[in-house]
Design an enzyme around this catalytic site. Sequence first.
Site, short mmCIF file in Angstrom:
data_model
loop_
_atom_site.label_atom_id
_atom_site.label_comp_id
_atom_site.label_asym_id
_atom_site.label_seq_id
_atom_site.Cartn_x
_atom_site.Cartn_y
_atom_site.Cartn_z
N LYS A 125 0.83 -1.22 0.00
CA LYS A 125 0.00 0.00 0.00
C LYS A 125 0.86 1.27 0.00
CE LYS A 125 -2.18 -1.09 3.88
NZ LYS A 125 -1.66 -2.41 4.27
N ARG A 160 -9.34 0.62 9.49
CA ARG A 160 -8.95 -0.77 9.78
C ARG A 160 -10.00 -1.47 10.63
NH1 ARG A 160 -2.96 0.20 9.30
NH2 ARG A 160 -1.89 -1.79 9.33
N ARG A 207 11.44 -6.82 4.36
CA ARG A 207 11.40 -5.39 4.66
C ARG A 207 12.02 -5.11 6.04
NH1 ARG A 207 5.58 -2.52 4.62
NH2 ARG A 207 5.42 -3.18 6.78
N ARG A 235 11.77 -1.54 11.66
CA ARG A 235 10.49 -1.67 12.36
C ARG A 235 10.45 -2.94 13.19
NH1 ARG A 235 5.48 -0.41 8.39
NH2 ARG A 235 4.46 -1.55 10.08
N ARG A 251 -0.26 -9.34 13.61
CA ARG A 251 -0.81 -8.30 12.72
C ARG A 251 -1.79 -8.91 11.72
NH1 ARG A 251 4.50 -5.88 10.57
NH2 ARG A 251 3.23 -4.42 9.37
P1 AMP Z 1 1.13 0.08 9.00
O1 AMP Z 1 2.27 1.03 8.81
O2 AMP Z 1 -0.10 0.50 8.23
O3 AMP Z 1 1.49 -1.34 8.77
O4 AMP Z 1 0.71 0.19 10.54
C1 AMP Z 1 1.61 -0.17 11.55
C2 AMP Z 1 0.87 -0.25 12.89
O5 AMP Z 1 0.31 1.02 13.20
C3 AMP Z 1 -0.30 -1.22 12.93
O6 AMP Z 1 0.10 -2.55 13.18
C4 AMP Z 1 -1.11 -0.64 14.09
O7 AMP Z 1 -0.51 -0.94 15.33
C5 AMP Z 1 -0.94 0.86 13.88
N1 AMP Z 1 -2.00 1.41 13.01
C6 AMP Z 1 -1.83 1.99 11.78
N2 AMP Z 1 -3.02 2.36 11.27
C7 AMP Z 1 -3.96 2.01 12.18
C8 AMP Z 1 -5.38 2.09 12.22
N3 AMP Z 1 -6.09 2.62 11.21
N4 AMP Z 1 -6.01 1.63 13.33
C9 AMP Z 1 -5.33 1.10 14.36
N5 AMP Z 1 -4.00 0.96 14.37
C10 AMP Z 1 -3.31 1.41 13.30
#
Ligand code: AMP
Length: 190
Positions: free
Chosen positions: A14, A89, A128, A134, A146
Site C-alpha cells: 500500500k 482498519r 522489509r 520496524r 498483525r
Molecule cells: P502500518 O504502517 O499501516 O502497517 O501500521 C503499523 C501499525 O500502526 C499497525 O500494526 C497498528 O498498530 C498501527 N496502526 C496503523 N493504522 C492504524 C489504524 N487505522 N487503526 C489502528 N492501528 C493502526
Amino acid sequence: MKNIVLFGPPGAGKGTQADRLKGKYHLVHISTGDVFRYNIKNKTELGVLAKTYMDKGDLVPDEVTIHMLEAEVEKNADANGFIFDGFPRTQSQAEALDGFLSTKGEKINGMVALEVPEDLLVERLLERGKTSGRADDTDEGKIRNRFNEYNTKTAILKEYYAAKGNYFGVNGVGSIQEITERLAKVFDTL
Ligand code: AMP
C-alpha cells in the site's frame, strides 16, 4: 475530490503504491502507520501511547486513531483528494470516516484493495524488516499477530464497501510497475 482507500493486509504494498500514485492524481497520501511512527520518533504523547500497541502488532484504539486521522485531513483543507493508507482498519473507523467526510460534502469514491496471498506477505515483511528498522517487521510472532488483527477486525471492510458497490480488488502480485498500472486503471474510473 477523489478520496480513495488503498486497502490490503500488512505487506501488500500500500505504502509503495500510494507513493507512486499520489503524484499522478494530485492526491494527499495519509498513512496512519507513518503518522504514528513520526509521533513515536518525536516522543509525543500520542507516540508513547501508540508504541505500546504497535510494538506488539495490535491495533491502536479507534478513538485515538480516528481523532488523529481527522486532524491530518484538516491539515490539508485545500487537497484535491486523499489516498488513505492503513485507514480505516475497523468498522467503527469506516463509519467515522464516512460521517466525517459527509460533514464536508465529501465521500469515499472507492476502496481499491491489493490482493496478495498470506505466505508471500510474511516473506515480504521479513525482507522489509531487514532494512525498515520496524520492530513489528522483524519478529514472525508479531507479524502473525498483525495478520490476526487484519483477519478478525479489518478484512470485513471488504463487505462494508462492496455493499455500497465501492470495492475494487486488484491483483497485488507482480512487479511494482505492473501493480501501479493495474491500480491506475481503477483510479481512472473513480
Ligand atoms: P502500518 O504502517 O499501516 O502497517 O501500521 C503499523 C501499525 O500502526 C499497525 O500494526 C497498528 O498498530 C498501527 N496502526 C496503523 N493504522 C492504524 C489504524 N487505522 N487503526 C489502528 N492501528 C493502526
